[in-house]
Each structure stands twice: as structure tokens, then as C-alpha cells.
Design an enzyme around this catalytic site. Structure first.
Site, mmCIF file in Angstrom:
data_model
loop_
_atom_site.group_PDB
_atom_site.id
_atom_site.type_symbol
_atom_site.label_atom_id
_atom_site.label_comp_id
_atom_site.label_asym_id
_atom_site.label_seq_id
_atom_site.Cartn_x
_atom_site.Cartn_y
_atom_site.Cartn_z
ATOM 1 N N HIS A 222 0.860 -1.186 0.000
ATOM 2 C CA HIS A 222 0.000 0.000 0.000
ATOM 3 C C HIS A 222 0.896 1.235 0.000
ATOM 4 C CE1 HIS A 222 -2.845 -2.708 2.596
ATOM 5 N NE2 HIS A 222 -2.900 -3.023 1.309
ATOM 6 N N GLN A 223 0.743 2.085 -0.996
ATOM 7 C CA GLN A 223 1.534 3.318 -1.068
ATOM 8 C C GLN A 223 0.582 4.496 -1.133
ATOM 9 O OE1 GLN A 223 2.064 0.949 -3.944
ATOM 10 N NE2 GLN A 223 3.067 -0.317 -2.396
#
Length: 691
Positions: free
Chosen positions: A614-615
């Protein structure tokens, strides 16, 4: 060390002398050493080495590839090897035991660059060896040894109707040109929602996507092809220091095509925090509630069709410890329970952006252009005017495309959006900063019974630790197929690693997602690539250790033979099983000592394995002009010299996870879509009237 300057010069000249070349800039001598590394690690051969070289060439920043090639060269330089604590003989002339000792020296070196070089080579070679479905024309023996049989779901009887837009012939200057009301860069959770909202409202929409268009009949059926075609940088994305391995999606549909379909809405506490502290007015109110109801209907939130063993042990272990846990709502209807989410869903059960929002946008006339890498946005006098892209055509040629549009929505993801804005002339002091990654460590339990983490619902449950506090985290299962398992598991010799991988079906992985309190940044390299900078600070390290301990406690309550936290060296605990001791690193028998080791995990690059799926947060949305490059309604701010008032670039918007003001602490897909709906309303409200 006794090496003359002349000898060093001759060595460098020899290094760059023209000779046999392989894909990319690799030299035959480098490939020979890489083949020996592959043989040492996993019993690989030249074919495997070439495949790994291609993956590294196409995925990593060229400067990082150059460092790896230099590392392979150094392995064959005895005097330089001695200087850095290695062998006095060239690597290729050592026997298997000697090569294993040399690789272990690199893995545990005090020199960060040596550890990073080892990890890059080990990960890509181990992945390649275990992700390929066949080797030399027969079933991959590494997969048959672990009893891995991938599920082959039937193709959907009603496949996604999307067809790639047929581009016009090039103009006089060799570039193709089209016009639209709005051009959207990126087609993931954010871009897909915006495309649907605008096209349904009658806007002329063009969607530019850097990756391919793969629908149900053409989706990959094996792991190596899935990473080649649907993973960003072919799955080798990493932070600049090699400390965090990053997994992200590409292709039409973005990460929603290959994610595990987990649907977790943002908590009421977080929505209030963003509304009050960051000025996202209404994000905690009735309007956002209505958007959530619509998304639940569009995605078809549904419970998992089954709870497989890896998730059952999470629920049972959490219950025994008194932790809050439950099954997870998913965006999948008629799910075949096959475990192939990571390759896309050929059955068409997953309600991905590809299947839902983009398909709807296409029905309303949106033009979708895959394999289109946007070079820059067209901005003139603080007004967006379109985008320029390089498009790879069906025959393999690359042609320039210019899309003229008075409104541009950037939804290229937190890793690509800030660089694209910067290359297009957008200047802001916080652009590219405040990057969050949800860094996680993997805690794997080894069980007597078969778990087969790659089968069934890939993510069916989660537990929560810490309530609504800043230090809270979500614990979930971390399903993987053999290539990614080999990528992550510790290597302490070829025979021991092969033994561990032969028992991969008995492994159950968990990870804890923290709300990372610190942040990183995206910076431009000389080659024009986006370099990810994310040093793990003390507070983040403390939360990673706390998450590893909580996951290990849950795992222990489920009765494993052993538990391992991958790293160099790995941290392991054994319940006394002889079967586990034969394949795992040296393990603690005393739980208290093991727990103390987890409290002191070393998160320097190349030590404990840290990953990110997750960015977020690199182009934050909010009300403070100097801290938020995007205003609360999705408009990109403009600050050429200093912040003087609140100026925005007319017609330029952002709609992806880069908008997040803070880390989320849960799977971000639903929150991305919520913010995309918010940005869509702004775009529609500011639409240029048609003449």
C-alpha cells in the site's frame, strides 16, 4: 591491499571491453557469474540467470542495475574480495560450499551495499525459479515438490466488454493527436471511478494507462506471467536503499485487477481526523456516507465464500487472546474460491475497477488507451491543456500521442503521480513528500498439516490491535504463490532452502499493517526514474516490532511447529519439532527469549524483511497551502516561488492514494474510491462549457 593503481585500471578496462552481450547491457562475463549465483542459491542454470537479468533490466532503475553488475564483477576480483572480507578466489572457481559461504558473507555484511546486492540477486533468482510453471518444457520440479497445483478457473461467460481505443493515424509531425473534455492518467481505483463518473455525466473522456489491457480471456494463469504483465516494474520495485520491497499493480484496472478484493471502509475516527486536522470538509459527514453506500452497491461487498486454514488460525488465535477479529467483506460476487486473485480474475467474479467502473465508463463512450506511458502534462499559464504519452502499438513500435483536453486528472498512484507532476513543471514544497508505505514484516508459521496459503479465499479475515489509537494496527493473512514465498523466505544454504520450500504448503503467513508515523519521499533520478526514499525511523521500527510480536502471539496460539520472521539473520522459534529444525534457521526454544529478539529486530536495509503493498500520501490533499499540494476538493496547487495565497492550476486534479493526508492503517481501495468521487464532483462542477 597490495593492488597497484595500474592493475585497478586494467581491471576496469577489462570490465568494459566489448564481448558477448545478453539482454540489456549485461556482459557475458557478468552473466556467467550470475549463473553461478543462481546455481548456488537454487540450483539454477544459465536460462534462469538470463530471465533474472531481463527482469532486473526492465524493472530496476538503471543505476541500481549497474551496481548489481559491478557487484558481480567484484565477486570475480580476488584482491578486492579480500579487501571487503570475501574469498581470495574468484566466486566462479569456488565449490558449492565455498560459494554458499561467500553469499552468506554478503547477506550479513556490515556494508549496506553488499547486503542490498545480495538481497536483489537472491530475491529475483528465488522468485524466478519458483514462479515459472514449467522449466525446460516440463512441469517445474520445484513446484511439484511442494504439491503446488494452481487453480484454473473457467473464463467468464460475460467477459469485460472493454476494447482499446483505435488511435488515429499520425499527423504531419509524426505524433497522433486526439481531443477530449477530460484526460485521465491512470486507471486504478481512483482513475476508474473518475472515468465512470465523468463519462456517465456526458463528458468526453480519454483514459491513458501505462500498462496493458488484459480482460478475462487474456489474464495470466501463472505467477511469473502475472508479475511480468501486471506488477509495477515486474515486481522488483524497491526503495532506493533496497530496504523495503514494494508490490504495486499496473495495467488497465491498476491494483484492483490483482488485489485480494478486501473492502475495508475508513473508520469514523480517521474520517473525522482528516476532516478536522486536514480540512477535508464533509469527509466525516452525510455526503461521504452516501458515497460509501454507493460503493458498497457498486462493488457488491460480500463475505468470503470460505475461510481457509490460514485465516481460520488467525480468527481462532485472536479469539484465544481476546483480540477483536472478524471475517472480511470483499468485492467479489460468485467467487470461485480459487486463490488466483493475484493473477486477475478469469471468472469475472472480482468486482475490480476493470470489471465495474471502467467497463461502465467504456459503455458511456470513454476511450481507453493502454500501453501509454505519459511523459508530461501540458500546462500553459497555470491552465491544464492535456497530456503527451508514448504508446506501444500492437506491432511493438512506439509512437507519440498528444491528448488535448482542458481538464486533466492524474491518478497514476502514489509512486508515479508526484514525479509526473514535477516533470510537467508543477512546483510545490511538499510535492513528493509525506509518502507512507504501510511497511510490514512477515511472520510465518510452519504447521504439521497442509495450509496451502495459495488456495481458497486469499484474504478472508483480519484482527485489530490497539483500538482507534495512532499505534493501532490491522493483522491479516499474507497469501502468496511459490515465487513470492521464495522471494521472502530466508536462505541459509541451497539444501536447507530447498527443504523449506518443499514444505511451503505447510506455511501460514501473517502481517501487521501499522499507520506509519514517519514518511518518505519520491525523488527524480538522473535517468528520469522515480526513486523511493523511505528510511525506517525509530518509531516506525517500534511499531513494526510490536506488530510482529502480536502476529507471532496469534500464530503461537494456533499450535505451529515453528515460527520464522524472515531476515538476515532470520528470527525463529521452534516448538521442538525435528521436522522444523531441519529446514529453518537456528531457532529459539524459549518463547520469552524469542519475544525479546522480536523487540530488537534490526530494520536496517538488508536485515529484517520489510514489504509494502500500500503506497499513499505523496501529493497530500488538505487545507494548508504549504503542506498540501492538492486542495480539499482535488485541485493541484501552484507555488512557483513561494506560497502567496492559495493558487491552483486551472483544470488539473489528482484522484488516487497519493491524496491521503496520513497513513490509513487498513487496505486503501475503498478510501481511494471515496476521494475519487470527491474529486469527480469538482471536475464536473468546473467543466468547460461546450461551445
Amino acid at each position: 591491499a597490495g593492488m597497484s593503481e595500474g592493475r585497478v585500471r586494467r581491471g576496469i578496462a577489462e570490465r568494459f571491453r566489448p564481448r558477448e552481450r545478453v539482454p540489456g547491457a549485461w556482459l557475458g562475463r557478468e552473466l556467467q557469474t550470475l549463473t553461478r549465483v543462481a546455481e548456488t542459491l537454487v540450483g539454477g542454470d544459465r536460462r534462469l540467470a538470463v530471465a533474472a537479468a531481463v527482469r532486473l533490466d526492465l524493472g530496476l532503475d538503471p543505476s541500481l542495475v549497474t551496481r548489481l553488475r559491478v557487484a558481480l564483477w567484484l565477486m570475480e576480483m580476488p584482491l578486492l574480495g579480500l579487501l571487503f572480507g570475501g574469498s581470495w578466489r574468484p566466486f566462479s572457481r569456488l565449490d558449492q560450499a565455498g560459494r554458499e559461504r561467500e553469499l552468506r558473507r554478503w547477506a550479513t555484511s556490515r556494508i549496506r551495499a553488499r547486503r542490498a546486492g545480495y538481497q536483489a540477486l537472491k530475491r529475483v533468482l528465488a522468485f524466478q525459479a519458483h514462479a515459472e510453471p514449467t522449466a525446460a518444457g516440463v512441469l517445474n520440479p520445484r513446484l511439484t515438490a511442494m504439491g503446488y497445483v494452481p487453480a484454473l478457473e473457467p473464463v467468464a461467460p460475460d467477459p469485460t466488454p472493454i476494447l482499446a481505443f483505435e488511435l488515429p493515424a499520425p499527423g504531419d509531425r509524426g505524433a497522433m493527436e486526439i481531443e477530449a473534455d477530460v484526460v485521465i492518467v491512470g486507471s486504478g481505483a481512483g482513475g476508474g471511478v473518475v472515468a465512470r463518473e465523468l463519462a456517465a455525466a456526458g463528458r468526453s473522456v480519454v483514459v491513458l494507462e501505462a500498462g496493458p489491457l488484459l480482460t478475462e480471456a487474456t489474464l495470466p494463469r501463472d505467477e511469473v506471467t502475472a508479475f511480468d504483465r501486471l506488477a509495477l516494474d515486474r515486481g522488483v520495485t524497491t526503495t532506493g536503499d533496497g530496504g523495503i520491497a514494494i508490490l504495486a499493480g499496473t495495467g488497465v484496472g491498476g491494483g484492483t485487477t490483482i488485489n485480494w478484493a478486501t473492502c475495508l471502509p475508513p473508520s469514523a475516527e480517521l474520517r473525522a481526523e482528516w476532516a478536522i486536522r486536514h480540512g477535508l470538509e464533509g469527509f466525516d459527514g452525510a455526503g461521504a456516507n452516501r458515497d460509501l453506500v454507493l460503493l458498497e452497491r457498486e462493488l457488491g461487498f460480500a463475505p468470503p465464500p470460505s475461510v481457509p486454514p490460514k485465516d481460520r488460525l488467525l480468527l481462532d488465535g485472536a479469539a484465544s487472546l481476546g483480540l477483536a477479529a472478524d471475517t472480511t467483506q470483499r468485492a467479489a460476487l460468485g467467487c470461485g474460491d480459487c486463490g488466483s486473485c493475484t493473477f486477475g480474475c478469469p471468472r469475472g467474479a472480482k468486482r475490480s475497477t476493470l470489471r465495474v467502473h471502467l467497463a461502465d465508463a467504456w459503455r458511456h463512450g470513454a476511450r481507453i488507451v493502454p500501453d501509454a506511458v505519459v511523459r508530461r502534462l501540458l500546462i500553459w499559464r497555470e491552465q491544464a491543456q492535456g497530456a503527451e504519452a508514448d504508446v506501444r502499438l500492437a506491432d511493438g513500435t512506439v509512437r507519440a500521442l498528444r491528448v488535448r483536453a482542458p481538464q486533466v486528472v492524474v491518478a497514476a498512484g502514489a509512486l508515479r503521480t508526484p514525479g509526473l507532476l514535477a516533470r510537467s513543471g508543477v512546483v510545490h514544497p511538499s510535492l513528493g513528500h509525506f509518502l507512507r508505505l504501510h511497511p510490514v514484516t512477515v511472520v510465518a508459521g510452519l504447521f504439521e498439516e497442509r495450509i496451502e496459503m495459495w488456495c481458497g479465499t486469499l484474504q478472508a479475515a483480519r484482527a485489530f490491535v490497539g483500538g482507534g489509537s495512532e499505534a493501532a494496527f490491522t493483522i491479516e493473512s499474507a497469501p502468496a504463490h511459490p515465487g513470492l514465498i521464495a522471494f521472502a523466505m530466508p536462505w541459509e544454504g541451497r539444501a536447507r532452502f530447498a527443504g523449506l520450500m518443499s514444505r511451503a504448503a505447510h506455511l501460514a503467513p501473517l502481517f501487521a499493517i501499522p499507520r506509519d508515523p514517519d514518511w518518505g519521499s519520491i525523488r527524480q533520478t538522473r535517468s528520469g526514474r522515480d526513486r523511493i526514499i523511505y528510511p525506517i525511523q525509530p518509531e516506525t521500527a517500534r511499531r513494526l516490532s510490536a506488530g510482529a510480536i502480536a502476529a507471532a502471539e496469534i500464530m503461537r496460539a494456533s499450535g505451529p511447529q515453528a515460527i520464522v520472521v524472515p531476515g538476515e539473520p532470520a528470527t525463529a522459534w521452534s516448538a521442538g519439532s525435528a521436522a522444523a529444525s531441519g529446514v529453518l534457521p537456528l531457532a529459539e526454544r524459549d518463547w520469552t527469549r524469542f519475544r525479546r529478539r522480536l523487540e530488537r529486530l534490526d530494520f536496517a536495509p538488508g536485515r529484517t524483511l520489510v514489504m509494502s503493498a500500500h503506497q499513499m500520501g505523496s501529493v497530500r490533499m488538505g487545507s494548508v497551502p504549504s503542506l498540501h499540494p492538492v486542495d480539499p476538493d482535488g485541485r493541484v496547487r501552484w507555488a512557483p516561488a513561494s506560497i502567496a495565497g492559495d493558487r491552483t492550476i486551472r483544470g488539473l486534479y489528482v484522484a488516487d492514494a497519493s491524496l491521503f493526508p496520513t497513513a490509513l492503517g487498513i487496505n486503501p481501495m475503498v478510501t481511494v474510491m471515496l476521494l475519487a468521487k470527491r474529486t469527480s464532483r469538482t471536475v464536473l462542477a468546473e467543466a468547460t462549457p461546450k461551445q
